[in-house]
Design an enzyme around this catalytic site. Structure first.
Site, PDB file in Angstrom:
ATOM      1  N   TRP A 109      46.127  33.404  -8.203  1.00 33.18           N
ATOM      2  CA  TRP A 109      47.582  33.389  -8.090  1.00 33.18           C
ATOM      3  C   TRP A 109      48.129  31.964  -8.153  1.00 33.18           C
ATOM      4  O   TRP A 109      47.766  31.211  -9.031  1.00 33.18           O
ATOM      5  CB  TRP A 109      48.034  34.167  -6.843  1.00 33.18           C
ATOM      6  N   SER A 110      48.952  31.578  -7.182  1.00 33.35           N
ATOM      7  CA  SER A 110      49.672  30.305  -7.328  1.00 33.35           C
ATOM      8  C   SER A 110      48.842  29.068  -7.059  1.00 33.35           C
ATOM      9  O   SER A 110      49.347  27.953  -7.219  1.00 33.35           O
ATOM     10  CB  SER A 110      50.916  30.307  -6.440  1.00 33.35           C
ATOM     11  N   LEU A 111      47.577  29.204  -6.680  1.00 31.60           N
ATOM     12  CA  LEU A 111      46.713  28.026  -6.719  1.00 31.60           C
ATOM     13  C   LEU A 111      46.639  27.492  -8.145  1.00 31.60           C
ATOM     14  O   LEU A 111      46.370  26.307  -8.364  1.00 31.60           O
ATOM     15  CB  LEU A 111      45.304  28.350  -6.211  1.00 31.60           C
TER      16      LEU A 111
END
Length: 378
Positions: free
Chosen positions: A67-69
């Site tokens: 995801w937003s990593l």
């Protein structure tokens, strides 16, 4: 399966114990943890199951959607171009990507994109999940639309389109897609098993995420034209989309990265190491320092939380992210609870990646527990 495999320094026994306990009581299905101290592995462990049916163990080289990593890796791509003098964070995006000047965006700076304050936090409706997987076309749509608020006036989390905006700049400057640039200039040179655009041949290593509980996010009190409503609705994604070949192949730089704790930590060690990993300098110390200079702070128009944004990473805010250690620590979390921190002052990088998603955009209680255990050990 509560066996934790891999290696860890003895002083991190508390961290390993917390991970093992969460595996035992089912809070964790499977996942991995990595701690680098001065760039060297102090913890590199994994455990649990790769699938919800508990038929395949999480292995050393298991990947999952982080995801937003992914945003931290997209930010590293821009930092490389900044370091090489090819991009100026204080120049208009349209200097490099002329089409982006359309509809009143001529004064949006690269810095505004990297601090989530560009005014372009999502797509104008109508837009579907399939639309954003056509990355070039979706990027061109962002260039054509008008901003939703004045650039630099406030942050508004660029939930799904952050990587598309970075892709637009990278593509204009280098001729490469963001995914290809990351492979050639970051993941490849660092030996990091991280992908923005996963080949089908690697699919067998992917652990499908287990979707989180139903969201408690209630936007009903907000006007339809608010950045929060427009961002979360444009488009609405279920976690199940990550199970598809189309998602994995697309290389969505804001949410579609495939990796594990080891690869996420190794990439973000470029920040905590002030540009050096394994004795190899890839960024100047001065470029890394720019991550922490001139942050934007205030109530985020999309997440509704007081946030502090550096150049491409979140920075600690006492009111919302006090679990992040004080000092120069760049961080971000992935939907469901994954977390990465890059601590410049202490030379420490921490990453946590898992497959059983919790509710919420920022760090989960599990992630906060692991991070506390790391700093207790230090």
């Amino acid at each position: 399966m509560t066996t934790v495999q891999g290696e860890a320094d003895e002083r991190f026994a508390g961290l390993i114990g917390a991970f093992r306990s969460n595996l035992a009581d089912g809070q964790e299905l499977g996942g991995s943890l990595c701690v680098l101290v001065d760039g060297r592995p102090a913890v590199d462990v994994w455990g649990g199951w790769s699938d919800a049916a508990r038929t395949a163990p999480w292995g050393r080289d298991t990947l999952t959607n982080v995801w937003s990593l992914s945003k931290t890796v997209s930010s590293l791509a821009l930092l490389l171009l900044i370091d090489r003098g090819l991009v100026d964070p204080d120049a208009p995006v349209a200097t490099y990507w002329p089409e982006f000047a359309a509809a009143g965006k001529q004064d949006v700076l690269v810095r505004h994109v990297m601090t989530h304050s560009s005014g372009v936090s999502g797509w104008d409706q109508p837009v579907t999940p399939d639309d954003i997987l056509a990355v070039d076309a979706a990027t061109d749509r962002l260039a054509a639309q008008a901003p939703w608020w004045p650039a630099g006036a406030a942050s508004g989390y660029h939930l799904l389109d952050y990587g598309h905006l970075v892709h637009g700049i990278v593509r204009a400057v280098t001729g490469l897609s963001l995914g290809a640039f990351v492979a050639d200039e970051l993941a490849g040179p660092l030996g990091a098993d991280f992908w923005l655009g996963l080949p089908a041949a690697e699919d067998a290593r992917v652990s499908p995420v287990v979707p989180p509980p139903p969201s408690r996010l209630d936007l009903s009190a907000l006007p339809p034209e608010s950045p929060a409503v427009r961002t979360f609705a444009g488009p609405v994604l279920g976690a199940e989309i990550t199970w598809t070949r189309a998602w994995r192949a697309a290389g969505v730089g804001g949410a579609g990265g495939q990796g594990n704790a080891r690869s996420v930590a190794r990439l973000n060690a470029l920040v905590s190491g002030r540009g050096v990993v394994d004795g190899k300098r890839m960024l100047s110390a001065e470029t890394v320092d720019r991550v922490f200079a001139a942050p934007i702070e205030g109530t985020d128009l999309v997440l509704g939380l007081p946030l502090r944004w550096g150049l491409g990473w979140g920075l600690r805010h006492e009111l919302s992210t006090a679990y992040i250690p004080e000092g120069r620590v760049a961080f971000w979390g992935g939907w469901g609870g994954s977390l990465v921190t890059a601590d410049v002052d202490r030379g420490v990088t921490f990453a946590y990646v898992m497959n059983r998603m919790s509710d919420g955009i920022l760090a989960s209680e599990r992630g906060r527990t692991y991070l506390r255990a790391v700093y207790d050990a230090l």
